[in-house]
Design a protein around this motif. Sequence first.
Motif, short mmCIF file in Angstrom:
data_model
loop_
_atom_site.label_atom_id
_atom_site.label_comp_id
_atom_site.label_asym_id
_atom_site.label_seq_id
_atom_site.Cartn_x
_atom_site.Cartn_y
_atom_site.Cartn_z
N LYS A 32 0.86 -1.18 0.00
CA LYS A 32 0.00 0.00 0.00
C LYS A 32 0.90 1.23 0.00
CE LYS A 32 -4.22 -1.69 2.07
NZ LYS A 32 -5.23 -1.42 3.10
N VAL A 33 0.41 2.28 -0.64
CA VAL A 33 1.22 3.48 -0.84
C VAL A 33 0.42 4.72 -0.45
CG1 VAL A 33 2.44 4.88 -2.57
CG2 VAL A 33 2.42 2.39 -2.79
N VAL A 34 1.11 5.68 0.13
CA VAL A 34 0.55 7.01 0.29
C VAL A 34 1.47 7.97 -0.46
CG1 VAL A 34 1.69 7.48 2.51
CG2 VAL A 34 -0.38 8.72 1.92
N VAL A 35 0.87 8.87 -1.25
CA VAL A 35 1.62 9.86 -2.01
C VAL A 35 1.29 11.22 -1.42
CG1 VAL A 35 2.06 10.92 -4.25
CG2 VAL A 35 1.53 8.46 -4.11
N GLN A 36 2.30 11.90 -0.92
CA GLN A 36 2.12 13.23 -0.33
C GLN A 36 2.59 14.28 -1.31
OE1 GLN A 36 3.94 13.75 3.52
NE2 GLN A 36 3.66 15.97 3.46
N GLU A 70 -9.10 3.87 4.10
CA GLU A 70 -8.39 2.68 4.59
C GLU A 70 -8.35 1.56 3.56
OE1 GLU A 70 -12.71 2.20 5.48
OE2 GLU A 70 -11.30 3.86 5.71
N LEU A 71 -9.21 1.62 2.55
CA LEU A 71 -9.26 0.57 1.52
C LEU A 71 -8.47 0.90 0.27
CD1 LEU A 71 -13.08 -0.27 1.76
CD2 LEU A 71 -11.15 -1.42 2.90
N GLN A 72 -7.95 2.10 0.17
CA GLN A 72 -7.26 2.54 -1.04
C GLN A 72 -5.86 1.92 -1.13
OE1 GLN A 72 -8.90 4.07 -3.28
NE2 GLN A 72 -10.63 4.80 -2.08
N PRO A 83 -3.93 6.99 6.23
CA PRO A 83 -5.13 6.26 6.64
C PRO A 83 -5.26 4.86 6.05
CG PRO A 83 -5.69 7.86 4.98
CD PRO A 83 -4.25 8.10 5.33
N ASN A 84 -4.48 4.54 5.01
CA ASN A 84 -4.56 3.20 4.43
C ASN A 84 -3.48 2.27 4.97
OD1 ASN A 84 -2.40 4.38 3.09
ND2 ASN A 84 -2.94 3.57 1.08
N GLY A 85 -2.72 2.73 5.96
CA GLY A 85 -1.68 1.89 6.55
C GLY A 85 -0.58 1.54 5.57
N ALA A 86 -0.21 2.51 4.74
CA ALA A 86 0.78 2.28 3.68
C ALA A 86 2.14 1.88 4.24
CB ALA A 86 0.91 3.53 2.83
#
Length: 150
Positions: A32-36, A70-72, A83-86
């Motif tokens: 899982k990834v978060v892009v800031q 959380e599902l993304q 929030p997606n626990g990346a």
Amino acid sequence: MSVDVLFYHLLHQPLESALPKLLLKCLERDWKVVVQTGTPERCAALDAHLWTFSGDSFLPHGTREDGYAELQPVYLTDGPDNPNGAEVRFLIDRATPPPLQGYQRAVYMFDGNDPDALADARALWKTVKAEGFNLTYWQQTDSGGWERKA
């Protein structure tokens, strides 16, 4: 577990070409990834771009506005949230990194043709190195691939 911090120096292709390829590699690894991004406007533009960057594929992703964060598999934000626990955090457009503990990787992408972005990347390299993270530096090749330089 120590965090790997990767610096990606864009030279020959823009972020809009390079980022989707790297995000797809993360998804292939079930990360899982978060892009800031640096601004809310850039976050919105990137959101639109990731749906249409290729004629034969798209990147599943979402933003705060989409809900179900959380599902993304890829979550776009202009803040420090996760929030997606990346496991992987991308920082683009000179976004200020939040604390990196808890991630497997942090990927800082910067435009090597922008002197201010280059100076910020150098300063961040020194800061992150002093904090004891595992660092690697990748420079974009003429064809848009990546060559490890450090």
